[in-house]
Scaffold this motif. Structure first.
Motif, PDB file in Angstrom:
ATOM      1  N   THR A  20      26.925  38.559  33.887  1.00 44.89           N
ATOM      2  CA  THR A  20      27.839  38.730  35.027  1.00 44.89           C
ATOM      3  C   THR A  20      27.757  37.540  35.973  1.00 44.89           C
ATOM      4  O   THR A  20      28.743  36.846  36.209  1.00 44.89           O
ATOM      5  N   GLY A  62      30.223  43.845  32.168  1.00 41.66           N
ATOM      6  CA  GLY A  62      31.198  43.393  33.158  1.00 41.66           C
ATOM      7  C   GLY A  62      31.473  41.908  33.113  1.00 41.66           C
ATOM      8  O   GLY A  62      31.874  41.314  34.114  1.00 41.66           O
ATOM      9  N   ARG A  65      35.182  40.971  33.931  1.00 42.33           N
ATOM     10  CA  ARG A  65      35.441  41.066  35.367  1.00 42.33           C
ATOM     11  C   ARG A  65      34.857  39.861  36.099  1.00 42.33           C
ATOM     12  O   ARG A  65      35.481  39.289  36.990  1.00 42.33           O
ATOM     13  N   VAL A  85      36.239  45.612  41.514  1.00 41.48           N
ATOM     14  CA  VAL A  85      36.931  46.375  40.472  1.00 41.48           C
ATOM     15  C   VAL A  85      38.431  46.431  40.740  1.00 41.48           C
ATOM     16  O   VAL A  85      39.252  46.230  39.833  1.00 41.48           O
ATOM     17  N   VAL A  88      40.186  43.012  40.040  1.00 41.24           N
ATOM     18  CA  VAL A  88      40.379  42.730  38.614  1.00 41.24           C
ATOM     19  C   VAL A  88      41.443  43.644  38.031  1.00 41.24           C
ATOM     20  O   VAL A  88      42.252  43.231  37.192  1.00 41.24           O
ATOM     21  N   GLU A  92      44.939  42.719  35.950  1.00 42.41           N
ATOM     22  CA  GLU A  92      45.332  43.346  34.687  1.00 42.41           C
ATOM     23  C   GLU A  92      46.731  43.938  34.764  1.00 42.41           C
ATOM     24  O   GLU A  92      47.482  43.915  33.778  1.00 42.41           O
TER      25      GLU A  92
END
Length: 467
Positions: A20, A62, A65, A85, A88, A92
């Protein structure tokens, strides 16, 4: 090559320093390079490809992300975990990304972010490439990076995975082995922390070193508190692992209150402190598994051990103070540097012995130092800490940093405390040196099958049914 205490301890987000923090830093470095070279405005498309362990377990860690946030210019130390979250998810949905936070282009994570589950790059299991194209499809910039553990990132010019930084600062007391470190202590009369501090002031004033280390300690404390106050019942991901830290802290507090009422004093259980050590480690690693803010110490997967042992020192050792915290962290970092130079702190390279094993050794050394240990006793504590983690595999169930990672941190924290206490009862003279143990760790990691090195293809990862 010179390494600082602040290379070993850095603020980031969960769940993984190599999967990450490293990818976020690499992606950010790539877009920063585009901006510095005047190419950013010409970019029409970016493609990111993750290989080896990054590709095999990137979804659970993750990594995707992290890449998106890094491409948008975010840094692991300052990014808002609570917003990550949603940001991201917006990429998307919109199929748009703002490179370096300013240049918006089309970006489809399903096609522009590729995770290769069975392909690897040559220099390290955690390899990744980034390539930018113009409107005509011509390549503008192609870079390869390796996330070599603890959030460290090297580029394609790296010699293997050994060149962590290109810093050539001349240190007053350089060391690259435990024997070197003890010799520097004997020559100067300094403690291990004293040697580290003398080296640190080659980069920044002593007052700044102290303040930044105390900031690291504050982040560790905030991480424990956050892990103990989360309202979600389970950790994110398909395993639905139950959170234990909030309920455990409440139960421990109730038991202490009952003991005061009944006995008029503290708990009489001689091992009561270990209950709290378990709590501290669980809280940190549950926070890490949730993508919260943590300190890589030296990695995210092992991030609970040093905070847990430091909390043990702060709460249960008479005379504990901020000077002791600084001494602890400087001592632990010196040992971490030996692992980084002599072996690896990457689970993808040597298994969990490189993460939990290294952290256990570092914590044992730090605690032994603040308990009054000599440099020889500290080196012995560090050796004990790693010797009994040799061969530890990295086998996260479902590719998530949850099982067995969270409990493993708690157990290793208790091991570290015992290692420090055992070493303090000796005179520092022992048969197996820390250098020999580190060499053994490196050789064991080289012999270990790939399936036991953060690929989720062996060990518990294939013997525990996901549900």
């Amino acid at each position: 090559m010179a390494l600082s205490v602040l290379d070993l301890f850095s603020v980031g987000i969960g769940p993984s320093s190599s999967h990450t923090v490293g990818p976020m830093r690499a992606a950010r470095r790539f877009t920063a390079g585009l901006a510095e070279s005047g190419l950013l405005d010409r970019v029409a498309r970016v493609e990111a490809q993750l290989y080896g362990s990054l590709g095999a377990t990137g979804h659970g860690h993750g990594s995707g992300r992290a890449v998106v946030l890094g491409l948008e210019g975010e840094d692991p130390e300052t990014v808002d975990p609570s917003d990550a979250v949603d940001r991201v998810a917006a990429v998307e949905v919109d199929r748009k990304i703002a490179l370096a936070g300013t240049h918006r282009i089309d970006f489809d994570p399903e096609t522009d972010l590729v995770m290769h589950r069975r392909k690897a790059l040559p220099a390290h299991p955690n390899g990744m490439t980034f390539e930018a194209f113009d409107e005509a499809g011509r390549s503008l910039r192609l870079r390869t990076y390796y996330s070599v553990g603890g959030g460290f990132v090297v580029d394609e010019q790296a010699v293997g995975a050994d060149r962590v930084v290109t810093d050539s600062t001349r240190l007053p007391h350089p060391f690259s082995s435990g024997a070197d470190l003890l010799q520097r202590c004997r020559e100067t009369g300094l403690s291990i922390a004293g040697v580290m501090l003398a080296n640190e002031v080659s980069w920044r004033p002593e007052a700044e070193v102290r303040e930044r280390l105390l900031h690291i300690w504050r982040v560790m404390q905030e991480c424990v508190e956050s892990g103990c106050t989360r309202s979600e019942r389970t950790l994110p991901g398909g395993l639905k692992v139950r959170r234990r830290a909030p309920e455990l802290r409440e139960r421990l507090r109730e038991q202490e209150a009952a003991a005061r009422q009944r006995d008029g004093g503290p708990m009489l259980d001689p091992l009561w402190a270990m209950e709290w050590v378990n709590l501290y480690a669980l809280a940190v690693n549950e926070e890490n598994a949730s993508g919260g803010r943590i300190v890589t110490a030296p990695t995210n997967g092992a991030a609970g051990i040093i905070p847990a042992v430091l909390h043990f020192y702060s709460r249960f050792i008479d005379g504990a103070d901020e000077d002791g915290v600084v001494e602890f962290l400087l001592t632990a970092a010196a040992i971490g540097i030996l692992f980084k130079l002599g072996a690896s702190i990457s689970g993808a390279e040597v298994g969990c012995q490189g993460e939990v094993g290294s952290a256990c050794s570092m914590a044992a050394a730090g605690l032994c130092a603040v308990l009054g240990g000599t440099p020889e006793q500290v080196e012995n504590a560090a050796e004990i800490g790693i010797e009994h983690n040799l061969g530890l595999t990295c086998d996260p169930v479902g590719g998530l940093v949850q099982i067995p990672c969270i409990e493993r941190n708690a157990i290793a924290s208790v091991k570290a405390i015992n290692a420090a206490r055992l070493a303090r009862q000796g005179d520092g003279d022992h048969k197996v040196t820390l250098d020999q143990a580190i060499t053994t760790m490196r050789e064991t990691g080289a012999d270990m099958k790939t399936k036991y090195k953060e690929t989720s293809r062996g060990g518990l990862a294939v013997n525990v049914i996901e549900c």
